[in-house]
Scaffold this motif. Structure first.
Motif, PDB file in Angstrom:
ATOM      1  N   GLU A 175      11.800  -5.532  -8.388  1.00  0.00           N
ATOM      2  CA  GLU A 175      10.888  -4.965  -7.390  1.00  0.00           C
ATOM      3  C   GLU A 175      11.596  -3.808  -6.685  1.00  0.00           C
ATOM      4  OE1 GLU A 175       8.312  -3.566  -5.156  1.00  0.00           O
ATOM      5  OE2 GLU A 175       7.613  -5.275  -6.365  1.00  0.00           O
ATOM      6  N   GLY A 212       7.770  -5.485 -11.256  1.00  0.00           N
ATOM      7  CA  GLY A 212       6.936  -5.356 -10.063  1.00  0.00           C
ATOM      8  C   GLY A 212       6.597  -6.700  -9.467  1.00  0.00           C
ATOM      9  N   GLY A 249       1.617   2.120  -3.406  1.00  0.00           N
ATOM     10  CA  GLY A 249       0.463   2.124  -4.290  1.00  0.00           C
ATOM     11  C   GLY A 249       0.280   0.822  -5.036  1.00  0.00           C
ATOM     12  N   GLN A 250       0.773  -0.292  -4.460  1.00  0.00           N
ATOM     13  CA  GLN A 250       0.675  -1.573  -5.144  1.00  0.00           C
ATOM     14  C   GLN A 250      -0.594  -2.315  -4.761  1.00  0.00           C
ATOM     15  OE1 GLN A 250       4.721  -2.393  -3.654  1.00  0.00           O
ATOM     16  NE2 GLN A 250       5.042  -3.439  -5.601  1.00  0.00           N
ATOM     17  N   HIS A 251      -1.103  -3.089  -5.703  1.00  0.00           N
ATOM     18  CA  HIS A 251      -2.250  -3.956  -5.475  1.00  0.00           C
ATOM     19  C   HIS A 251      -1.814  -5.348  -5.919  1.00  0.00           C
ATOM     20  CE1 HIS A 251      -4.938  -0.514  -4.761  1.00  0.00           C
ATOM     21  NE2 HIS A 251      -4.232   0.079  -5.704  1.00  0.00           N
ATOM     22  N   GLY A 296       6.491  -7.711  -6.503  1.00  0.00           N
ATOM     23  CA  GLY A 296       5.639  -7.637  -5.318  1.00  0.00           C
ATOM     24  C   GLY A 296       5.941  -8.736  -4.320  1.00  0.00           C
ATOM     25  N   PRO A 318       2.250  -0.851 -11.972  1.00  0.00           N
ATOM     26  CA  PRO A 318       1.561   0.231 -11.268  1.00  0.00           C
ATOM     27  C   PRO A 318       0.820   1.152 -12.243  1.00  0.00           C
ATOM     28  CG  PRO A 318       3.825  -0.019 -10.473  1.00  0.00           C
ATOM     29  CD  PRO A 318       3.701  -0.865 -11.699  1.00  0.00           C
ATOM     30  N   TYR A 319      -0.413   1.483 -11.901  1.00  0.00           N
ATOM     31  CA  TYR A 319      -1.226   2.310 -12.792  1.00  0.00           C
ATOM     32  C   TYR A 319      -0.587   3.667 -13.070  1.00  0.00           C
ATOM     33  CZ  TYR A 319      -4.981  -1.062 -11.825  1.00  0.00           C
ATOM     34  OH  TYR A 319      -5.723  -2.206 -11.724  1.00  0.00           O
ATOM     35  N   ARG A 331       0.830  -1.208   0.000  1.00  0.00           N
ATOM     36  CA  ARG A 331       0.000   0.000   0.000  1.00  0.00           C
ATOM     37  C   ARG A 331       0.862   1.254   0.000  1.00  0.00           C
ATOM     38  NH1 ARG A 331      -5.304   0.626   1.258  1.00  0.00           N
ATOM     39  NH2 ARG A 331      -5.466  -1.498   2.015  1.00  0.00           N
ATOM     40  N   THR A 357       2.058   3.423 -16.014  1.00  0.00           N
ATOM     41  CA  THR A 357       1.758   2.473 -17.086  1.00  0.00           C
ATOM     42  C   THR A 357       2.339   2.921 -18.423  1.00  0.00           C
ATOM     43  OG1 THR A 357      -0.269   1.712 -16.010  1.00  0.00           O
ATOM     44  CG2 THR A 357      -0.087   1.344 -18.376  1.00  0.00           C
TER      45      THR A 357
END
Length: 276
Positions: A56, A35, A6-8, A37, A120-121, A3, A124
């Motif tokens: 990462e 990414g 900003g990662q999901h 993660g 990450p959005y 978080r 992009t």
């Protein structure tokens, strides 16, 4: 940790497997994962390809993945990882991907490689641009925000078609594979996602030397997408009426058309004809 940056994290095992399938995995493949993660996709890549280089930027996550992979606490302290996996703590936008995949015995040789990632959005577009820079990978599979995927894959005359569509399609073939619901992530994002597969063209519509100016050109055109082409060429590009008449005549274009109806091939010809 996720978080904070900003990662999901994608947690749905079925979707993770479909992403690996989308890269057309082969035991000889070298794959860069953007990414990594918490390592969910990494764990599915390692058994199916020859080599994985997982990038990462969150060093805490890199450490966590290393420790979770180790069979014992002692092995974790040794930095244990599978032989075909390299974890890289770095910002994917700023590191040299070709250098990461280079043959250790001959650093000047870059073997074919593939790129995959739940990206990450917020970055992009820059990551797509970087992924398609020559020498480009064999293919790129990115999980992106759904509306971005629609824009990248859009055809001329559609609502989503724009500068991003043209810029990518001038150098790669594009497939929008499938949508991914927000519930497949932890924490869930506020939007849905979609998987894109990009395959760099053997013969791109534009050369590497033209890319920056071409990107600027199409961005200018689509920033005034509701205006007629002849008006944009005169007001935004500073062409005279006679220059505009000559160019549209040579290219057999309708001077009253709007940029959104022109296919990437037509826009490349227009770019070159205007000398911009």
């Amino acid at each position: 940790m996720g978080r904070r940056l900003g990662q999901h994290f994608l947690t749905d095992p079925r979707i993770l497997d479909r992403i690996v399938d989308a890269i057309r995995p082969d035991r000889r493949d070298v794959v860069i994962e953007i990414g990594a993660g918490a390592g969910s996709l990494t764990r599915r890549l390692v058994p199916r390809v020859g080599r994985v280089i997982a990038i990462e930027r969150d060093r805490a996550l890199v450490s966590r993945v290393t420790h979770e992979w180790a069979p014992t606490r002692e092995r974790a302290q040794e930095g244990y990882l599978p032989a075909n996996l390299t974890l890289v703590a770095a910002d994917a936008l700023n590191c040299d991907w070709q250098a990461l995949v280079a043959d250790p015995s001959d650093p000047s040789r870059t073997p074919p490689f593939k790129v995959v990632g739940n990206i990450p959005y917020a970055i992009t577009s820059p990551l797509i641009e970087k992924a398609l820079e020559p020498p480009a990978p064999a293919l790129v599979v990115f999980l992106v925000q759904r509306d971005v995927a629609e824009r990248v894959a859009a055809h001329s005359a559609s609502k989503s078609y724009g500068a991003l569509s043209v810029g990518v399609q001038a150098v790669a073939s594009v497939e929008r594979l499938f949508a991914v619901k927000a519930g497949s992530f932890s924490p869930p994002p506020r939007v849905e996602s979609a998987l894109l597969r990009l395959v760099p063209l053997v013969k791109p519509l534009i050369s590497a030397a033209e890319r920056t100016n071409f990107r600027r050109f199409v961005t200018t055109l689509f920033s005034q997408r509701r205006k007629q082409l002849q008006r944009i060429l005169r007001s935004a590009l500073g062409m005279t009426r006679s220059e505009v008449d000559r160019v549209v005549s040579e290219l057999a274009l309708d001077p009253a058309c709007r940029p959104e109806v022109l296919a990437p091939e037509e826009l490349v010809r227009l770019f070159r004809a205007t000398g911009r």
